[in-house]
Motif scaffolding. Structure first.
Motif: not given
Length: 270
Positions: A118-147
């Protein structure tokens, strides 16, 4: 061929154990012999912890151990992950959807070995400032890994491999979900196989609940304290054994807490 037994040394001994004492406490055996033992002793519903630094050989152990079970789901969490490539070369089916969806035919899963990424896609990563990528990955993965954990809880009979246990427990804040799985999955005939980098970074139940532990080299003081949560064996001896392991050779200490058996071996080559 039966494995050598590992009688505990005297608990009153304070001096560092000699090489002979260590060999008596945790005999060295070839991987093939240990794997034959696991094929008999790793039962559905048993849990496994594989803990060691990056490059120590954790995934080299995790795949063959997981494949002793009939149905396996590997959850990969890194943005770029060689584990996924390795899984595909081993015949795993890659879940192509963003959520875990395994097709069933006549009540049975169509794929017996699944890798879920359940990775954050490359397209979504490129749209984000570098300092926001890690937080976005956590938001993306937490519900999916929990599921994914919830999926195995609902279905039963699967072995769930959590490749980045430290990330899942601490960074995704799913420690309670993992602890719940360690407690509940036995009765559901499901197994958790969790990988992590250091004992002190894992929840205590990750060390106290598994029947089978694979511990790679560490001599960190916090890690030595955390190893006190290992059940059924002399934990002071465990800490000394782990401190004496050879990182370069991918040597590990194996512990069967059910039989109170300790052995040393070398992780298999890729």
């Amino acid at each position: 061929m039966s494995l050598p037994t590992s009688p505990p040394p005297s608990r009153g001994r304070r001096a560092a154990l000699s090489a002979f004492d260590l060999e008596q406490a945790a005999p060295t055996v070839p991987w093939s012999q240990l794997y034959s033992y696991l094929a008999r002793e790793f039962r559905q519903g048993d849990h496994v912890a594989i803990i060691g630094p990056t490059g120590s050989g954790k995934t080299h152990v995790a795949f063959p151990v997981a494949e002793l079970r009939s149905y396996v789901i590997v959850v990969a969490c890194k943005p770029k992950d060689d584990l996924v490539t390795d899984a595909l070369t081993r015949g795993y089916w890659l879940n192509q959807t963003d959520d875990l969806e395994i097709p069933y035919v006549d009540g049975a899963p169509l794929h017996r070995r699944v890798v879920y990424w359940p990775r954050l896609g490359d397209r979504a990563r490129r749209k984000l400032p570098q300092d926001q990528v890690l937080a976005a990955e956590k938001r993306h993965q937490k519900p999916r890994v929990g599921a994914a954990i919830g999926y195995v809880r609902n279905e039963g009979h699967w072995a769930l491999v959590l490749d980045e246990g430290t990330w899942v427990c601490r960074d995704l804040n799913l420690q309670r979900d993992v602890d719940s799985a360690l407690f509940q999955f036995r009765t559901l005939n499901s197994s958790v196989i969790i990988l992590g980098q250091r004992p002190s970074w894992m929840g205590r139940y990750v060390l106290s609940s598994p029947t089978h532990l694979f511990l790679f080299s560490t001599n960190d003081g916090d890690d030595r304290k955390a190893l006190g949560d290992v059940s059924g064996v002399n934990t002071k001896l465990v800490a000394e054994l782990v401190a004496r392991l050879d990182y370069e050779s991918h040597e590990f200490l194996y512990i069967d807490t059910r039989r109170r058996q300790m052995l040393r071996s070398i992780a298999p080559a890729r």
